[in-house]
Design a protein around this motif. Sequence first.
Motif, PDB file in Angstrom:
ATOM      1  N   GLY A 174       4.787  -9.040  -1.469  1.00 46.90           N
ATOM      2  CA  GLY A 174       4.872  -7.585  -1.559  1.00 46.90           C
ATOM      3  C   GLY A 174       3.558  -6.874  -1.779  1.00 46.90           C
ATOM      4  O   GLY A 174       3.520  -5.634  -1.793  1.00 46.90           O
ATOM      5  N   TRP A 175       2.474  -7.632  -1.949  1.00 39.58           N
ATOM      6  CA  TRP A 175       1.157  -7.030  -2.175  1.00 39.58           C
ATOM      7  C   TRP A 175       0.335  -7.088  -0.896  1.00 39.58           C
ATOM      8  O   TRP A 175       0.170  -8.151  -0.298  1.00 39.58           O
ATOM      9  N   TYR A 176      -0.197  -5.937  -0.483  1.00 41.06           N
ATOM     10  CA  TYR A 176      -1.064  -5.876   0.695  1.00 41.06           C
ATOM     11  C   TYR A 176      -2.511  -6.114   0.289  1.00 41.06           C
ATOM     12  O   TYR A 176      -3.020  -5.456  -0.627  1.00 41.06           O
ATOM     13  N   ARG A 177      -3.158  -7.032   0.974  1.00 38.81           N
ATOM     14  CA  ARG A 177      -4.569  -7.358   0.692  1.00 38.81           C
ATOM     15  C   ARG A 177      -5.435  -6.419   1.533  1.00 38.81           C
ATOM     16  O   ARG A 177      -5.511  -6.540   2.751  1.00 38.81           O
ATOM     17  N   THR A 178      -6.090  -5.484   0.880  1.00 36.10           N
ATOM     18  CA  THR A 178      -6.819  -4.439   1.588  1.00 36.10           C
ATOM     19  C   THR A 178      -8.107  -4.924   2.238  1.00 36.10           C
ATOM     20  O   THR A 178      -8.585  -4.314   3.196  1.00 36.10           O
ATOM     21  N   GLY A 179      -8.700  -6.008   1.704  1.00 36.31           N
ATOM     22  CA  GLY A 179     -10.013  -6.418   2.183  1.00 36.31           C
ATOM     23  C   GLY A 179     -11.131  -5.575   1.608  1.00 36.31           C
ATOM     24  O   GLY A 179     -12.298  -5.747   1.966  1.00 36.31           O
ATOM     25  N   ASP A 180     -10.794  -4.655   0.710  1.00 32.82           N
ATOM     26  CA  ASP A 180     -11.800  -3.815   0.059  1.00 32.82           C
ATOM     27  C   ASP A 180     -12.178  -4.422  -1.295  1.00 32.82           C
ATOM     28  O   ASP A 180     -11.325  -4.919  -2.037  1.00 32.82           O
ATOM     29  N   ILE A 181     -13.463  -4.361  -1.605  1.00 35.67           N
ATOM     30  CA  ILE A 181     -13.958  -4.767  -2.917  1.00 35.67           C
ATOM     31  C   ILE A 181     -13.958  -3.526  -3.812  1.00 35.67           C
ATOM     32  O   ILE A 181     -14.496  -2.478  -3.438  1.00 35.67           O
TER      33      ILE A 181
END
Length: 507
Positions: A376-383
């Motif tokens: 259910g968690w989206y990995r944004t790829g943002d630091i």
Amino acid sequence: MPDYWARHDPSRLALRTADRAIAFDAFDRITNQVAHLIAAGPTVPGGFVGFLGKNSPDLYFALFGAAKTRSGMVIYNWRLSPGEIAAQVADSQAHMVIVERDSETLWQAALALMAEPPETLWIDADDTLEASAAGQPDTRPAIAVEHDDVAFQLYTSGTTGEPKGVMFSHAAINAMRLCEHLEPAYDWQDGDSFINGLPNFHLLHIGIALQCIYNGVAIDIVRQFDPAAMLDAIGARRPTLLTLTPTMLQILLDHPAAQTADFSSLRLTLYAGSPISLGLIKRAIAYMPCRFMQFYGSTEAGGAIALLRPEEHDLSDEERLKSCGRPLPLVAMRIVDAADRDVPDGESGELLIRQPSITKGYWRRPAMTAEAIRHGWYRTGDIARRDADGLFYIVDRAKDMIVSGGENIYSSEVESALSTHAAIASVAVIGVPDPRWGECVKALVILREGHVVTEPDLIAHCRAHLAGYKVPKSIEFRESFPLVPSGKISKKDLRAPYWAGHGRGVA
């Protein structure tokens, strides 16, 4: 949404162009007619209808008309090459594509590359989609639409790799409206109008447009973003709401006509799509007599994740101006390390988000969906990092982080320092190969008109604001930057020449 306002306030303004105003009762009636036109074609419920064209009332008629047939709308990027268009049409499996004559050369070239071309419905200024559907019934088709049906699909801009079709259900769209409804910073007022010159194949355009239509706010349509046209439209139509990417905001303020433009009708300017430099937001706040609000989001999230609210835009607090704010109601944000463990406040890690408007997934790419959305968690790829007050800061894209001699250097931090120099109009910082350090910091800058500055001057400026290892080793002056269709600087294209032959991917 159009049906609600057509019943409750039929004369309320829905859409406006330079020479026409369309109320909600007409909007709803026309979308019903378009729905019947689409249903009579080769489309099937649950399939896709495509749209290739610039901003116009027909775009909204197509979007809501398709939805009433239980078809999803795929909006293609009219800036792409024929091969790219052909690949997206084939991937989306659209049975019908509505195409503006302005894109005829592009579309005909794309059709020649398709093994199974879809049916084309041509439209132009004289033979609009509205005109084509004029003979159809103006009542809603007797087609049941399910909450989980795909309402529309957008292809990601490709800053991080192969473009993917991101699906949005009716349920997700409604959930995003609920998040916004519970958020007091969204202050909709009777008589509000939103001027929209954003690219329609980007979520920033569609997301804000849906938000406006849901709340009964009129959309002032501008065919495409052009600074002169936008400034003219702001002066002539007197909108109250404006949304731009930071790049667009800078282009707007840099235009000579901005010096005499009348921004007094604006009460709120939203900016989103990429991090904003400290220098640009300070300039905008000082120059435009309205409130500002930043929202941070992503295509996959379906809308805003966090807001830096208007009261938090304080010129006396430069550090807070670097923040993307706090999450909206019903949105959760986590910052994790490489082992998916939550990190303490002040430390950087990957930002994960969970919200009810998250995408259904990537069209026909279950493995990519499973990789991007876990539990259910989206990995944004943002630091990102979070401070002790709960404010979040986007430090960099994971792929834009520079690793020099074992030190992590965030390009956005260097860009922010350079952006405060009076001579710089725009800046992009990338990592380039270095025989000693693996890679080193390189800044590419565009100067303001009439300004002259040297590379040593800018390096000295950086040394006054940054640790030594973060200071660019070289600075290159440019006339322009390559942009992805959403208006962001394409760092992939900036990096490519420097890394050719070095074996590192530049996506």
